[in-house]
Design an enzyme around this catalytic site. Structure first.
Site, mmCIF file in Angstrom:
data_model
loop_
_atom_site.group_PDB
_atom_site.id
_atom_site.type_symbol
_atom_site.label_atom_id
_atom_site.label_comp_id
_atom_site.label_asym_id
_atom_site.label_seq_id
_atom_site.Cartn_x
_atom_site.Cartn_y
_atom_site.Cartn_z
ATOM 1 N N ALA A 1 1.244 1.108 11.706
ATOM 2 C CA ALA A 1 1.554 0.510 10.408
ATOM 3 C C ALA A 1 0.286 0.228 9.608
ATOM 4 O O ALA A 1 -0.775 -0.032 10.175
ATOM 5 C CB ALA A 1 2.340 -0.786 10.595
ATOM 6 N N ASN B 1 0.850 -1.192 0.000
ATOM 7 C CA ASN B 1 0.000 0.000 0.000
ATOM 8 C C ASN B 1 0.885 1.241 0.000
ATOM 9 O O ASN B 1 2.110 1.146 -0.056
ATOM 10 C CB ASN B 1 -0.949 -0.015 1.198
ATOM 11 C CG ASN B 1 -0.213 -0.154 2.514
ATOM 12 O OD1 ASN B 1 0.544 0.711 2.917
ATOM 13 N ND2 ASN B 1 -0.423 -1.291 3.186
ATOM 14 N N ILE C 1 -2.978 -6.414 15.997
ATOM 15 C CA ILE C 1 -3.469 -5.722 17.190
ATOM 16 C C ILE C 1 -4.414 -6.611 17.990
ATOM 17 O O ILE C 1 -4.327 -6.686 19.221
ATOM 18 C CB ILE C 1 -4.145 -4.395 16.799
ATOM 19 C CG1 ILE C 1 -3.088 -3.386 16.364
ATOM 20 C CG2 ILE C 1 -4.969 -3.852 17.950
ATOM 21 C CD1 ILE C 1 -3.619 -2.007 16.081
ATOM 22 N N ASP D 1 -4.115 -6.510 4.494
ATOM 23 C CA ASP D 1 -5.157 -7.394 5.020
ATOM 24 C C ASP D 1 -5.011 -8.828 4.517
ATOM 25 O O ASP D 1 -5.406 -9.771 5.202
ATOM 26 C CB ASP D 1 -6.542 -6.868 4.627
ATOM 27 C CG ASP D 1 -6.890 -5.566 5.332
ATOM 28 O OD1 ASP D 1 -6.519 -5.414 6.501
ATOM 29 O OD2 ASP D 1 -7.512 -4.696 4.697
ATOM 30 N N ASP E 1 -4.224 -10.772 12.419
ATOM 31 C CA ASP E 1 -4.632 -9.480 12.958
ATOM 32 C C ASP E 1 -3.703 -9.168 14.127
ATOM 33 O O ASP E 1 -3.871 -9.671 15.237
ATOM 34 C CB ASP E 1 -6.087 -9.539 13.422
ATOM 35 C CG ASP E 1 -6.646 -8.168 13.748
ATOM 36 O OD1 ASP E 1 -5.884 -7.344 14.297
ATOM 37 O OD2 ASP E 1 -7.834 -7.919 13.462
ATOM 38 N N LYS F 1 -12.118 -4.890 18.461
ATOM 39 C CA LYS F 1 -10.778 -5.389 18.800
ATOM 40 C C LYS F 1 -10.396 -5.123 20.254
ATOM 41 O O LYS F 1 -9.330 -5.549 20.703
ATOM 42 C CB LYS F 1 -9.743 -4.764 17.863
ATOM 43 C CG LYS F 1 -9.963 -5.154 16.406
ATOM 44 C CD LYS F 1 -8.795 -4.765 15.532
ATOM 45 C CE LYS F 1 -9.021 -5.223 14.092
ATOM 46 N NZ LYS F 1 -7.863 -4.962 13.224
ATOM 47 N N LYS G 1 -14.117 -0.685 14.901
ATOM 48 C CA LYS G 1 -12.832 -1.350 15.100
ATOM 49 C C LYS G 1 -12.395 -1.245 16.559
ATOM 50 O O LYS G 1 -11.854 -2.197 17.129
ATOM 51 C CB LYS G 1 -11.778 -0.707 14.182
ATOM 52 C CG LYS G 1 -10.431 -1.402 14.184
ATOM 53 C CD LYS G 1 -9.516 -0.765 13.136
ATOM 54 C CE LYS G 1 -8.164 -1.454 13.090
ATOM 55 N NZ LYS G 1 -7.275 -0.836 12.063
ATOM 56 N N GLY H 1 -0.203 0.792 16.997
ATOM 57 C CA GLY H 1 -0.185 0.123 15.700
ATOM 58 C C GLY H 1 -0.431 1.128 14.583
ATOM 59 O O GLY H 1 -1.531 1.219 14.050
#
Length: 406
Positions: free
Chosen positions: A280, A214, A315, A284, A313, A348, A344, A278
Protein backbone atom coordinates in the site's frame (compact mmCIF):
# COMPACT_ATOMS: atom_id res chain seq x y z
CA UNK A 1 8.08 -24.63 -25.96
CA UNK A 2 5.57 -21.92 -25.02
CA UNK A 3 2.99 -22.85 -22.39
CA UNK A 4 0.41 -21.56 -24.89
CA UNK A 5 1.32 -24.13 -27.54
CA UNK A 6 -1.85 -25.87 -28.75
CA UNK A 7 -4.00 -24.06 -26.18
CA UNK A 8 -7.46 -23.37 -27.61
CA UNK A 9 -8.47 -19.77 -27.02
CA UNK A 10 -11.79 -18.32 -28.05
CA UNK A 11 -11.48 -14.56 -28.43
CA UNK A 12 -14.70 -12.58 -28.16
CA UNK A 13 -14.68 -9.01 -29.50
CA UNK A 14 -17.44 -6.60 -28.51
CA UNK A 15 -18.27 -3.16 -29.87
CA UNK A 16 -15.77 -0.40 -29.05
CA UNK A 17 -12.87 1.49 -30.55
CA UNK A 18 -10.45 -0.74 -28.62
CA UNK A 19 -11.49 -3.64 -30.88
CA UNK A 20 -8.60 -2.80 -33.19
CA UNK A 21 -6.15 -3.85 -30.44
CA UNK A 22 -7.53 -7.38 -30.59
CA UNK A 23 -5.81 -7.89 -33.94
CA UNK A 24 -2.43 -7.55 -32.23
CA UNK A 25 -3.57 -9.87 -29.42
CA UNK A 26 -4.45 -12.59 -31.94
CA UNK A 27 -1.04 -12.17 -33.58
CA UNK A 28 0.74 -12.60 -30.24
CA UNK A 29 -1.31 -15.66 -29.32
CA UNK A 30 -0.90 -17.44 -32.64
CA UNK A 31 2.82 -16.66 -32.68
CA UNK A 32 3.07 -18.41 -29.29
CA UNK A 33 1.39 -21.48 -30.77
CA UNK A 34 -2.16 -20.99 -29.51
CA UNK A 35 -5.15 -21.99 -31.63
CA UNK A 36 -7.43 -18.93 -31.74
CA UNK A 37 -11.03 -18.73 -32.90
CA UNK A 38 -12.80 -15.37 -33.01
CA UNK A 39 -16.41 -14.47 -32.22
CA UNK A 40 -17.71 -11.00 -33.05
CA UNK A 41 -20.75 -9.20 -31.71
CA UNK A 42 -22.78 -7.09 -34.12
CA UNK A 43 -21.36 -3.94 -32.56
CA UNK A 44 -17.78 -5.12 -33.08
CA UNK A 45 -18.33 -5.35 -36.84
CA UNK A 46 -18.34 -1.55 -36.99
CA UNK A 47 -14.69 -1.50 -35.83
CA UNK A 48 -12.97 -4.62 -37.24
CA UNK A 49 -13.62 -6.80 -40.28
CA UNK A 50 -14.16 -10.53 -40.39
CA UNK A 51 -11.72 -10.86 -43.30
CA UNK A 52 -8.85 -9.34 -41.29
CA UNK A 53 -9.54 -11.48 -38.24
CA UNK A 54 -9.87 -14.63 -40.31
CA UNK A 55 -6.55 -13.97 -42.06
CA UNK A 56 -4.72 -13.53 -38.74
CA UNK A 57 -6.39 -16.33 -36.77
CA UNK A 58 -6.55 -18.86 -39.62
CA UNK A 59 -10.18 -19.71 -38.80
CA UNK A 60 -13.54 -18.49 -40.10
CA UNK A 61 -14.99 -15.82 -37.81
CA UNK A 62 -18.27 -16.57 -36.09
CA UNK A 63 -20.87 -13.94 -35.25
CA UNK A 64 -24.31 -15.52 -35.65
CA UNK A 65 -25.99 -17.60 -32.97
CA UNK A 66 -28.37 -19.43 -35.28
CA UNK A 67 -26.06 -20.15 -38.21
CA UNK A 68 -27.70 -23.00 -40.22
CA UNK A 69 -24.30 -24.33 -41.35
CA UNK A 70 -22.88 -24.47 -37.84
CA UNK A 71 -25.99 -25.35 -35.90
CA UNK A 72 -26.51 -28.67 -37.67
CA UNK A 73 -24.16 -30.02 -35.01
CA UNK A 74 -25.20 -27.59 -32.24
CA UNK A 75 -22.16 -25.50 -33.18
CA UNK A 76 -22.42 -22.97 -30.37
CA UNK A 77 -22.29 -25.73 -27.74
CA UNK A 78 -19.36 -27.41 -29.46
CA UNK A 79 -17.51 -24.08 -29.57
CA UNK A 80 -18.17 -23.55 -25.86
CA UNK A 81 -16.70 -27.00 -25.13
CA UNK A 82 -13.78 -26.47 -27.51
CA UNK A 83 -12.19 -23.52 -25.69
CA UNK A 84 -9.57 -23.94 -22.97
CA UNK A 85 -10.11 -20.26 -22.20
CA UNK A 86 -12.57 -17.64 -23.40
CA UNK A 87 -11.16 -14.11 -23.59
CA UNK A 88 -13.41 -11.07 -24.12
CA UNK A 89 -11.27 -8.15 -25.34
CA UNK A 90 -12.63 -5.58 -25.40
CA UNK A 91 -15.49 -6.26 -23.01
CA UNK A 92 -17.99 -3.41 -23.27
CA UNK A 93 -20.23 -2.16 -20.47
CA UNK A 94 -23.22 -3.60 -22.35
CA UNK A 95 -21.63 -7.04 -22.61
CA UNK A 96 -20.69 -7.04 -18.91
CA UNK A 97 -24.26 -6.12 -17.98
CA UNK A 98 -25.76 -8.88 -20.14
CA UNK A 99 -23.22 -11.43 -18.89
CA UNK A 100 -24.00 -10.55 -15.28
CA UNK A 101 -27.71 -11.12 -15.91
CA UNK A 102 -27.05 -14.47 -17.57
CA UNK A 103 -28.49 -13.36 -20.89
CA UNK A 104 -27.81 -15.48 -23.98
CA UNK A 105 -29.18 -13.36 -26.81
CA UNK A 106 -26.18 -13.51 -29.15
CA UNK A 107 -23.44 -16.01 -29.90
CA UNK A 108 -20.80 -14.59 -27.57
CA UNK A 109 -23.04 -14.29 -24.50
CA UNK A 110 -24.41 -17.79 -25.18
CA UNK A 111 -20.90 -19.23 -25.30
CA UNK A 112 -20.02 -17.62 -21.97
CA UNK A 113 -23.10 -19.10 -20.34
CA UNK A 114 -22.65 -22.53 -21.96
CA UNK A 115 -18.93 -22.98 -21.29
CA UNK A 116 -17.35 -24.70 -18.31
CA UNK A 117 -13.97 -23.17 -19.18
CA UNK A 118 -12.52 -20.06 -17.50
CA UNK A 119 -13.49 -16.64 -18.88
CA UNK A 120 -11.18 -13.60 -18.88
CA UNK A 121 -12.55 -10.14 -19.61
CA UNK A 122 -10.63 -6.98 -20.54
CA UNK A 123 -13.08 -4.11 -19.92
CA UNK A 124 -12.96 -1.09 -22.24
CA UNK A 125 -15.30 1.89 -22.14
CA UNK A 126 -15.59 5.60 -21.37
CA UNK A 127 -14.28 6.51 -17.92
CA UNK A 128 -17.75 7.63 -16.73
CA UNK A 129 -19.26 4.33 -17.87
CA UNK A 130 -16.59 2.37 -16.00
CA UNK A 131 -17.10 4.43 -12.83
CA UNK A 132 -20.89 4.10 -12.98
CA UNK A 133 -22.21 2.12 -9.96
CA UNK A 134 -23.99 -0.34 -12.25
CA UNK A 135 -20.76 -1.23 -14.06
CA UNK A 136 -18.82 -1.48 -10.80
CA UNK A 137 -21.50 -3.78 -9.37
CA UNK A 138 -21.40 -5.93 -12.50
CA UNK A 139 -17.60 -6.18 -12.35
CA UNK A 140 -17.71 -7.28 -8.70
CA UNK A 141 -20.46 -9.84 -9.35
CA UNK A 142 -18.53 -11.36 -12.24
CA UNK A 143 -15.40 -11.57 -10.09
CA UNK A 144 -17.36 -13.28 -7.31
CA UNK A 145 -18.50 -15.85 -9.86
CA UNK A 146 -14.91 -16.61 -10.82
CA UNK A 147 -14.63 -14.55 -14.01
CA UNK A 148 -11.04 -13.37 -14.46
CA UNK A 149 -10.25 -9.80 -15.48
CA UNK A 150 -7.44 -7.47 -16.49
CA UNK A 151 -7.69 -3.69 -16.43
CA UNK A 152 -9.03 -1.34 -17.42
CA UNK A 153 -6.01 0.93 -17.71
CA UNK A 154 -5.97 4.62 -16.90
CA UNK A 155 -5.20 7.32 -19.48
CA UNK A 156 -6.40 9.31 -22.49
CA UNK A 157 -9.44 7.91 -24.28
CA UNK A 158 -10.66 8.19 -27.85
CA UNK A 159 -13.49 10.50 -26.76
CA UNK A 160 -11.00 12.95 -25.25
CA UNK A 161 -11.67 12.02 -21.62
CA UNK A 162 -8.89 10.97 -19.27
CA UNK A 163 -9.37 8.29 -16.65
CA UNK A 164 -9.87 4.55 -16.12
CA UNK A 165 -11.51 2.69 -18.99
CA UNK A 166 -8.82 2.02 -21.61
CA UNK A 167 -8.47 -1.60 -22.59
CA UNK A 168 -5.21 -3.08 -21.32
CA UNK A 169 -2.52 -3.31 -23.97
CA UNK A 170 -2.43 -6.55 -26.00
CA UNK A 171 0.98 -7.50 -24.58
CA UNK A 172 -0.37 -7.25 -21.04
CA UNK A 173 -3.44 -9.33 -21.88
CA UNK A 174 -1.18 -11.89 -23.58
CA UNK A 175 1.01 -12.09 -20.46
CA UNK A 176 -2.06 -12.56 -18.27
CA UNK A 177 -3.26 -15.41 -20.50
CA UNK A 178 0.19 -17.03 -20.38
CA UNK A 179 0.30 -16.63 -16.59
CA UNK A 180 -3.16 -18.23 -16.33
CA UNK A 181 -2.01 -21.42 -18.02
CA UNK A 182 1.24 -21.39 -16.10
CA UNK A 183 -0.46 -21.13 -12.70
CA UNK A 184 -2.94 -23.90 -13.55
CA UNK A 185 -0.12 -26.38 -13.08
CA UNK A 186 1.66 -24.62 -10.24
CA UNK A 187 2.27 -26.69 -7.15
CA UNK A 188 0.30 -25.56 -4.12
CA UNK A 189 3.57 -24.81 -2.33
CA UNK A 190 2.08 -22.06 -0.16
CA UNK A 191 -0.70 -24.26 1.25
CA UNK A 192 -1.01 -23.81 4.99
CA UNK A 193 0.60 -20.38 4.94
CA UNK A 194 -1.10 -17.07 5.80
CA UNK A 195 -0.06 -14.03 3.76
CA UNK A 196 -1.19 -10.52 4.73
CA UNK A 197 -0.93 -7.95 1.93
CA UNK A 198 -1.81 -4.25 1.91
CA UNK A 199 -2.75 -2.42 -1.29
CA UNK A 200 -3.89 0.90 -2.69
CA UNK A 201 -3.77 4.39 -1.18
CA UNK A 202 -4.99 5.67 2.16
CA UNK A 203 -7.31 8.66 2.40
CA UNK A 204 -6.71 11.08 5.27
CA UNK A 205 -9.67 13.33 5.92
CA UNK A 206 -9.22 17.11 5.96
CA UNK A 207 -12.93 17.67 6.48
CA UNK A 208 -16.06 15.66 5.52
CA UNK A 209 -15.49 16.61 1.85
CA UNK A 210 -11.72 16.75 1.23
CA UNK A 211 -8.85 14.37 1.89
CA UNK A 212 -5.11 13.79 1.40
CA UNK A 213 -4.21 10.81 -0.78
CA UNK A 214 -2.02 9.66 -3.69
CA UNK A 215 -2.22 8.05 -7.13
CA UNK A 216 -1.85 4.40 -6.11
CA UNK A 217 -4.27 2.16 -8.05
CA UNK A 218 -3.74 -0.95 -5.91
CA UNK A 219 -3.02 -3.11 -8.99
CA UNK A 220 0.33 -4.40 -7.73
CA UNK A 221 -1.01 -5.40 -4.33
CA UNK A 222 -4.05 -7.11 -5.82
CA UNK A 223 -1.83 -8.98 -8.30
CA UNK A 224 0.37 -10.20 -5.43
CA UNK A 225 -2.71 -11.36 -3.52
CA UNK A 226 -3.99 -13.24 -6.56
CA UNK A 227 -0.64 -14.93 -7.16
CA UNK A 228 -0.23 -16.08 -3.54
CA UNK A 229 -3.82 -17.29 -3.49
CA UNK A 230 -3.31 -19.42 -6.61
CA UNK A 231 -0.36 -21.12 -4.95
CA UNK A 232 -2.45 -22.18 -2.00
CA UNK A 233 -1.90 -19.48 0.62
CA UNK A 234 -4.67 -18.08 2.75
CA UNK A 235 -4.54 -14.38 1.87
CA UNK A 236 -5.81 -11.39 3.81
CA UNK A 237 -5.89 -8.32 1.56
CA UNK A 238 -6.16 -5.00 3.40
CA UNK A 239 -7.04 -2.38 0.82
CA UNK A 240 -7.55 1.33 0.59
CA UNK A 241 -10.17 2.73 -1.83
CA UNK A 242 -9.44 1.31 -5.31
CA UNK A 243 -11.32 0.15 -8.40
CA UNK A 244 -9.58 -3.24 -8.57
CA UNK A 245 -11.65 -6.41 -8.41
CA UNK A 246 -10.54 -8.65 -5.52
CA UNK A 247 -9.58 -12.22 -6.48
CA UNK A 248 -12.10 -14.88 -5.54
CA UNK A 249 -11.23 -16.50 -2.22
CA UNK A 250 -9.27 -13.62 -0.72
CA UNK A 251 -10.22 -12.23 2.70
CA UNK A 252 -10.73 -8.55 1.77
CA UNK A 253 -10.68 -5.88 4.46
CA UNK A 254 -11.51 -2.41 3.14
CA UNK A 255 -10.14 0.63 4.95
CA UNK A 256 -9.65 4.34 4.30
CA UNK A 257 -7.10 5.86 6.68
CA UNK A 258 -3.63 4.79 7.79
CA UNK A 259 -4.92 4.35 11.36
CA UNK A 260 -7.60 1.97 10.06
CA UNK A 261 -5.01 0.08 8.01
CA UNK A 262 -2.72 -0.36 11.01
CA UNK A 263 -5.58 -1.64 13.15
CA UNK A 264 -6.64 -4.07 10.39
CA UNK A 265 -3.04 -5.31 9.99
CA UNK A 266 -2.63 -5.91 13.71
CA UNK A 267 -5.94 -7.75 13.88
CA UNK A 268 -5.13 -9.87 10.82
CA UNK A 269 -1.77 -10.77 12.35
CA UNK A 270 -2.90 -11.54 15.89
CA UNK A 271 -1.54 -14.99 15.16
CA UNK A 272 1.84 -14.64 13.48
CA UNK A 273 1.56 -14.50 9.70
CA UNK A 274 4.03 -16.28 7.45
CA UNK A 275 4.49 -13.27 5.14
CA UNK A 276 3.49 -9.62 5.33
CA UNK A 277 3.76 -7.46 2.19
CA UNK A 278 3.24 -3.73 2.60
CA UNK A 279 2.35 -2.82 -0.99
CA UNK A 280 0.00 0.00 0.00
CA UNK A 281 0.97 3.63 -0.57
CA UNK A 282 0.24 4.90 2.93
CA UNK A 283 -0.01 8.67 3.31
CA UNK A 284 2.91 9.96 5.37
CA UNK A 285 0.85 12.69 7.03
CA UNK A 286 -2.67 13.31 8.29
CA UNK A 287 -4.49 16.30 9.73
CA UNK A 288 -3.72 17.02 13.36
CA UNK A 289 -7.44 17.72 13.70
CA UNK A 290 -9.87 16.91 10.89
CA UNK A 291 -12.82 19.29 11.05
CA UNK A 292 -16.39 18.02 11.45
CA UNK A 293 -17.73 20.56 8.97
CA UNK A 294 -16.56 21.61 5.53
CA UNK A 295 -13.81 24.22 5.72
CA UNK A 296 -14.97 27.44 4.04
CA UNK A 297 -12.90 29.81 1.96
CA UNK A 298 -12.18 33.13 3.61
CA UNK A 299 -12.96 36.06 1.36
CA UNK A 300 -10.10 38.13 2.80
CA UNK A 301 -7.36 35.52 2.24
CA UNK A 302 -5.92 33.53 -0.69
CA UNK A 303 -4.18 31.09 1.64
CA UNK A 304 -5.10 28.42 4.12
CA UNK A 305 -2.93 26.66 6.65
CA UNK A 306 -3.26 22.97 7.45
CA UNK A 307 -1.49 21.44 10.42
CA UNK A 308 -0.30 17.95 9.58
CA UNK A 309 1.21 15.26 11.80
CA UNK A 310 2.93 11.99 10.92
CA UNK A 311 0.85 8.89 10.32
CA UNK A 312 1.80 5.70 12.17
CA UNK A 313 4.57 3.73 10.48
CA UNK A 314 2.68 0.50 9.82
CA UNK A 315 5.60 -1.67 8.71
CA UNK A 316 7.94 -0.44 11.45
CA UNK A 317 5.25 -1.19 14.03
CA UNK A 318 4.76 -4.72 12.73
CA UNK A 319 8.52 -5.35 12.66
CA UNK A 320 8.79 -4.15 16.25
CA UNK A 321 6.02 -6.50 17.36
CA UNK A 322 7.49 -9.39 15.34
CA UNK A 323 4.13 -10.13 13.77
CA UNK A 324 5.43 -11.96 10.68
CA UNK A 325 8.20 -14.37 9.75
CA UNK A 326 9.01 -12.35 6.62
CA UNK A 327 8.17 -8.66 6.22
CA UNK A 328 8.35 -7.11 2.76
CA UNK A 329 8.10 -3.39 2.12
CA UNK A 330 7.76 -1.23 -0.97
CA UNK A 331 9.71 1.97 -1.62
CA UNK A 332 7.92 4.22 -4.11
CA UNK A 333 10.46 6.92 -4.96
CA UNK A 334 11.00 9.58 -7.62
CA UNK A 335 14.77 9.99 -7.17
CA UNK A 336 17.74 8.12 -5.68
CA UNK A 337 15.45 5.09 -5.77
CA UNK A 338 17.95 2.38 -4.80
CA UNK A 339 19.72 4.49 -2.19
CA UNK A 340 16.48 5.44 -0.45
CA UNK A 341 15.19 1.86 -0.63
CA UNK A 342 18.33 0.44 0.97
CA UNK A 343 18.07 3.03 3.73
CA UNK A 344 14.46 2.05 4.38
CA UNK A 345 15.38 -1.66 4.43
CA UNK A 346 18.00 -1.09 7.13
CA UNK A 347 16.17 1.57 9.11
CA UNK A 348 12.95 -0.43 9.46
CA UNK A 349 14.52 -3.86 9.81
CA UNK A 350 12.78 -5.37 6.77
CA UNK A 351 13.64 -8.71 5.21
CA UNK A 352 12.97 -7.55 1.64
CA UNK A 353 12.23 -4.20 0.03
CA UNK A 354 10.87 -3.69 -3.47
CA UNK A 355 11.99 -0.38 -4.98
CA UNK A 356 9.65 1.25 -7.47
CA UNK A 357 10.47 4.35 -9.58
CA UNK A 358 7.11 6.16 -9.66
CA UNK A 359 8.53 9.11 -11.59
CA UNK A 360 8.21 7.06 -14.80
CA UNK A 361 4.92 7.37 -16.68
CA UNK A 362 5.10 3.86 -18.19
CA UNK A 363 5.23 1.91 -14.91
CA UNK A 364 4.05 2.19 -11.33
CA UNK A 365 0.97 4.12 -10.28
CA UNK A 366 -2.14 3.45 -12.41
CA UNK A 367 -0.23 1.38 -15.00
CA UNK A 368 -0.67 -2.26 -15.97
CA UNK A 369 3.10 -2.79 -16.13
CA UNK A 370 5.81 -2.34 -13.56
CA UNK A 371 9.58 -2.61 -13.20
CA UNK A 372 11.15 -2.93 -9.78
CA UNK A 373 14.39 -3.68 -7.97
CA UNK A 374 14.23 -6.28 -5.21
CA UNK A 375 16.71 -5.74 -2.39
CA UNK A 376 17.67 -7.88 0.60
CA UNK A 377 20.62 -7.63 2.96
CA UNK A 378 22.46 -10.19 0.83
CA UNK A 379 21.59 -9.32 -2.77
CA UNK A 380 19.84 -7.15 -5.33
CA UNK A 381 17.66 -8.53 -8.14
CA UNK A 382 16.16 -6.63 -11.08
CA UNK A 383 13.41 -8.56 -12.90
CA UNK A 384 12.52 -7.32 -16.37
CA UNK A 385 9.65 -4.91 -16.98
CA UNK A 386 6.44 -6.93 -17.11
CA UNK A 387 2.69 -6.88 -16.60
CA UNK A 388 1.93 -6.56 -12.90
CA UNK A 389 0.24 -9.98 -12.90
CA UNK A 390 3.36 -11.62 -14.32
CA UNK A 391 5.70 -9.63 -12.07
CA UNK A 392 3.62 -10.63 -9.05
CA UNK A 393 4.25 -14.30 -9.82
CA UNK A 394 8.00 -13.66 -9.91
CA UNK A 395 7.93 -11.66 -6.67
CA UNK A 396 5.87 -14.28 -4.83
CA UNK A 397 8.33 -16.92 -5.96
CA UNK A 398 11.29 -14.81 -4.76
CA UNK A 399 9.65 -14.17 -1.39
CA UNK A 400 8.79 -17.85 -0.94
CA UNK A 401 12.36 -18.91 -1.76
CA UNK A 402 13.62 -16.31 0.73
CA UNK A 403 11.43 -17.83 3.48
CA UNK A 404 12.95 -21.25 2.77
CA UNK A 405 16.55 -20.05 3.13
CA UNK A 406 16.21 -17.68 6.09
Amino acid sequence: MSNLAQKRILLGITGGIAAYKSIELIRLLTKAGADVQVVLTEGAKAFVTEMTLQAISGHPVRSTLLDPNAEAGMGHIELAKWADLIVIAPASADFMARYTQGMANDLLSTLCIATESPVLIAPAMNQAMWRHPATQTNAKLLAERGVLSIGPADGAQACGDIGPGRMSEPANIFNTIAAHFQTKNIEQDLAGQHWVITAGPTMEAIDPVRYISNHSSGKMGYALASSALKRGAAVTLISGPVQCIPPKGVNLISIKSADEMLAACEQAMEKQADVFIGAAAVADFKMKIATDQKMKKKSDSDEIQLTLIKNPDIIATLVQHNRSKIIVGFAAETQNVIEYAKGKLERKGLDIIIANDVSRSDIGFNQDENQVTVITKEKTWEPAKAAKSELANQLVNFIHEHTQTN
